[in-house]
Design a protein around this motif. Sequence first.
Motif, PDB file in Angstrom:
ATOM      1  N   THR A 141       0.815  -1.224   0.000  1.00  5.64           N
ATOM      2  CA  THR A 141       0.000   0.000   0.000  1.00  5.64           C
ATOM      3  C   THR A 141       0.845   1.270   0.000  1.00  5.64           C
ATOM      4  O   THR A 141       0.351   2.348   0.324  1.00  5.64           O
ATOM      5  N   ILE A 142       2.088   1.152  -0.395  1.00  8.40           N
ATOM      6  CA  ILE A 142       3.012   2.289  -0.287  1.00  8.40           C
ATOM      7  C   ILE A 142       2.977   3.202  -1.510  1.00  8.40           C
ATOM      8  O   ILE A 142       3.452   4.324  -1.484  1.00  8.40           O
ATOM      9  N   SER A 143       2.380   2.722  -2.600  1.00  7.97           N
ATOM     10  CA  SER A 143       2.335   3.489  -3.841  1.00  7.97           C
ATOM     11  C   SER A 143       0.941   4.115  -4.009  1.00  7.97           C
ATOM     12  O   SER A 143       0.147   4.169  -3.075  1.00  7.97           O
ATOM     13  N   SER A 144       0.638   4.588  -5.230  1.00  2.00           N
ATOM     14  CA  SER A 144      -0.673   5.178  -5.519  1.00  2.00           C
ATOM     15  C   SER A 144      -0.969   5.049  -7.001  1.00  2.00           C
ATOM     16  O   SER A 144      -0.106   4.678  -7.801  1.00  2.00           O
ATOM     17  N   ARG A 147       8.864   5.413  -8.344  1.00  2.00           N
ATOM     18  CA  ARG A 147       9.206   4.530  -7.234  1.00  2.00           C
ATOM     19  C   ARG A 147       9.889   3.277  -7.785  1.00  2.00           C
ATOM     20  O   ARG A 147       9.457   2.722  -8.802  1.00  2.00           O
ATOM     21  N   ILE A 148      10.947   2.847  -7.101  1.00  2.00           N
ATOM     22  CA  ILE A 148      11.716   1.673  -7.537  1.00  2.00           C
ATOM     23  C   ILE A 148      11.847   0.693  -6.380  1.00  2.00           C
ATOM     24  O   ILE A 148      12.184   1.075  -5.259  1.00  2.00           O
ATOM     25  N   LEU A 149      11.564  -0.580  -6.664  1.00  2.00           N
ATOM     26  CA  LEU A 149      11.735  -1.649  -5.686  1.00  2.00           C
ATOM     27  C   LEU A 149      13.025  -2.395  -5.989  1.00  2.00           C
ATOM     28  O   LEU A 149      13.267  -2.778  -7.133  1.00  2.00           O
ATOM     29  N   MET A 150      13.849  -2.592  -4.958  1.00  2.00           N
ATOM     30  CA  MET A 150      15.116  -3.313  -5.117  1.00  2.00           C
ATOM     31  C   MET A 150      15.164  -4.465  -4.111  1.00  2.00           C
ATOM     32  O   MET A 150      15.962  -4.496  -3.193  1.00  2.00           O
ATOM     33  N   GLY A 151      14.270  -5.443  -4.299  1.00  2.00           N
ATOM     34  CA  GLY A 151      14.120  -6.552  -3.376  1.00  2.00           C
ATOM     35  C   GLY A 151      15.124  -7.659  -3.609  1.00  2.00           C
ATOM     36  O   GLY A 151      14.758  -8.795  -3.958  1.00  2.00           O
ATOM     37  N   SER A 211      21.737 -13.853   8.963  1.00  2.00           N
ATOM     38  CA  SER A 211      22.688 -14.816   9.510  1.00  2.00           C
ATOM     39  C   SER A 211      23.194 -14.214  10.823  1.00  2.00           C
ATOM     40  O   SER A 211      22.886 -13.057  11.126  1.00  2.00           O
ATOM     41  N   PRO A 212      23.955 -14.958  11.630  1.00  2.00           N
ATOM     42  CA  PRO A 212      24.390 -14.395  12.919  1.00  2.00           C
ATOM     43  C   PRO A 212      25.085 -13.042  12.777  1.00  2.00           C
ATOM     44  O   PRO A 212      26.078 -12.905  12.070  1.00  2.00           O
ATOM     45  N   GLY A 213      24.510 -12.034  13.417  1.00  2.00           N
ATOM     46  CA  GLY A 213      25.080 -10.695  13.394  1.00  2.00           C
ATOM     47  C   GLY A 213      24.781  -9.885  12.145  1.00  2.00           C
ATOM     48  O   GLY A 213      25.186  -8.727  12.040  1.00  2.00           O
ATOM     49  N   ILE A 214      24.067 -10.489  11.184  1.00  2.00           N
ATOM     50  CA  ILE A 214      23.754  -9.815   9.910  1.00  2.00           C
ATOM     51  C   ILE A 214      22.244  -9.646   9.788  1.00  2.00           C
ATOM     52  O   ILE A 214      21.487 -10.601   9.955  1.00  2.00           O
ATOM     53  N   PHE A 215      21.802  -8.419   9.480  1.00  2.07           N
ATOM     54  CA  PHE A 215      20.378  -8.141   9.333  1.00  2.07           C
ATOM     55  C   PHE A 215      20.019  -7.832   7.883  1.00  2.07           C
ATOM     56  O   PHE A 215      20.802  -7.228   7.142  1.00  2.07           O
ATOM     57  N   HIS A 216      18.854  -8.274   7.494  1.00  6.07           N
ATOM     58  CA  HIS A 216      18.253  -7.864   6.227  1.00  6.07           C
ATOM     59  C   HIS A 216      17.430  -6.615   6.526  1.00  6.07           C
ATOM     60  O   HIS A 216      16.506  -6.651   7.329  1.00  6.07           O
ATOM     61  N   VAL A 217      17.787  -5.507   5.891  1.00 15.48           N
ATOM     62  CA  VAL A 217      17.075  -4.248   6.113  1.00 15.48           C
ATOM     63  C   VAL A 217      16.555  -3.707   4.785  1.00 15.48           C
ATOM     64  O   VAL A 217      17.051  -4.065   3.713  1.00 15.48           O
ATOM     65  N   VAL A 218      15.557  -2.862   4.878  1.00 17.53           N
ATOM     66  CA  VAL A 218      15.045  -2.130   3.711  1.00 17.53           C
ATOM     67  C   VAL A 218      15.058  -0.648   4.056  1.00 17.53           C
ATOM     68  O   VAL A 218      14.520  -0.238   5.089  1.00 17.53           O
ATOM     69  N   ILE A 219      15.675   0.132   3.187  1.00 17.04           N
ATOM     70  CA  ILE A 219      15.701   1.578   3.363  1.00 17.04           C
ATOM     71  C   ILE A 219      14.664   2.198   2.433  1.00 17.04           C
ATOM     72  O   ILE A 219      14.746   2.056   1.210  1.00 17.04           O
ATOM     73  N   ASP A 220      13.659   2.856   3.017  1.00 13.51           N
ATOM     74  CA  ASP A 220      12.729   3.659   2.221  1.00 13.51           C
ATOM     75  C   ASP A 220      13.398   5.016   2.022  1.00 13.51           C
ATOM     76  O   ASP A 220      13.453   5.826   2.946  1.00 13.51           O
ATOM     77  N   ALA A 221      13.922   5.249   0.837  1.00 11.30           N
ATOM     78  CA  ALA A 221      14.725   6.446   0.586  1.00 11.30           C
ATOM     79  C   ALA A 221      14.023   7.376  -0.400  1.00 11.30           C
ATOM     80  O   ALA A 221      13.587   6.947  -1.473  1.00 11.30           O
ATOM     81  N   HIS A 222      13.948   8.650  -0.029  1.00 11.41           N
ATOM     82  CA  HIS A 222      13.341   9.669  -0.880  1.00 11.41           C
ATOM     83  C   HIS A 222      14.450  10.554  -1.442  1.00 11.41           C
ATOM     84  O   HIS A 222      15.241  11.129  -0.684  1.00 11.41           O
ATOM     85  N   PHE A 223      14.500  10.650  -2.755  1.00 12.04           N
ATOM     86  CA  PHE A 223      15.547  11.426  -3.428  1.00 12.04           C
ATOM     87  C   PHE A 223      14.937  12.608  -4.186  1.00 12.04           C
ATOM     88  O   PHE A 223      13.840  12.509  -4.722  1.00 12.04           O
ATOM     89  N   LEU A 224      15.690  13.690  -4.224  1.00 10.39           N
ATOM     90  CA  LEU A 224      15.324  14.851  -5.011  1.00 10.39           C
ATOM     91  C   LEU A 224      16.434  15.168  -5.977  1.00 10.39           C
ATOM     92  O   LEU A 224      17.584  14.784  -5.768  1.00 10.39           O
ATOM     93  N   GLU A 225      16.089  15.876  -7.024  1.00 13.10           N
ATOM     94  CA  GLU A 225      17.115  16.306  -7.979  1.00 13.10           C
ATOM     95  C   GLU A 225      18.104  17.227  -7.290  1.00 13.10           C
ATOM     96  O   GLU A 225      17.715  18.133  -6.543  1.00 13.10           O
ATOM     97  N   LEU A 226      19.372  17.005  -7.537  1.00 17.36           N
ATOM     98  CA  LEU A 226      20.426  17.829  -6.948  1.00 17.36           C
ATOM     99  C   LEU A 226      20.554  19.105  -7.779  1.00 17.36           C
ATOM    100  O   LEU A 226      20.963  19.066  -8.942  1.00 17.36           O
TER     101      LEU A 226
END
Length: 256
Positions: free
Chosen positions: A94-97, A168-172, A237-252
């Motif tokens: 439900t993150i898109s539109s 929006r781009i998904l990088m799963g 795995s031990p000591g390693i996490f799977h994370v997802v960063i929801d990142a918002h970018f703007l034109e520089l």
Amino acid sequence: MDTMPKYQKIGNILIVKRNLNVEEIDYLLTKTNCKTIVKYSTHITGSLRIPKIKIIYGKETETVHKEHGCMFKIDVSKLMWSMGNLKERERISTISSDTETVVDMFSGIGYFTIPLAKYSNPKLLYALELNPDSYNYLLENIKLNNLKNVIPILGNNQKFPLKNVADRILMGYVLTTHKFLDKAFEILKNEGGFIHYHETVPEGIIEVRPIERLKYHAEKNGYVLADYKINKIKTYSPGIFHVVIDAHFLELKKEK
């Protein structure tokens, strides 16, 4: 039996991580009404994400798995399914539109593509997949869920020809996801947008390494990281996490 062997249920197939004795097999067959029991023998590795399996009971490895109101046809002998990503698949749905164009760079059989296309109803969703087996099931799952807004594309996502099309781009994908960031920014709209970036990272640098990578590749490609949220998915795995960063970018904006 005091304790049931641990398993994951995908459709009417059980996935276990160890060999089972006859009593354990009979117990699982009675309790779960499954048709096949499969042991995953190793971590799923490689760009095509193909599992190595051993069939403990039954013969059929194809099933239809129902999750979050979506249907996924899959052959567990050929393709991966991660129950650990269940909450993330629900969250991302439900993150898109309906005004957005979305690109899923690692669609697989539609793990994130299908729920997002169904519940967010984006204007258009390009689903890119390298593995021919995954792609064929992606086609079937698009039909099973009666989706009209998904364009499946078979092949290396580095060769995706469209530029600056995605809101929006998904990088799963994990392990080497950062190597695909330059391509992601090539696909992102000129004015910016969102990238949902997956990474496997040591616990001590969760707040550092993914963000540094995102900032570096953003600035390299003419964007700035405007905002982000770090979501912990599971222990990889031990000591390693799977994370997802929801990142918002703007034109520089460059100084004139």
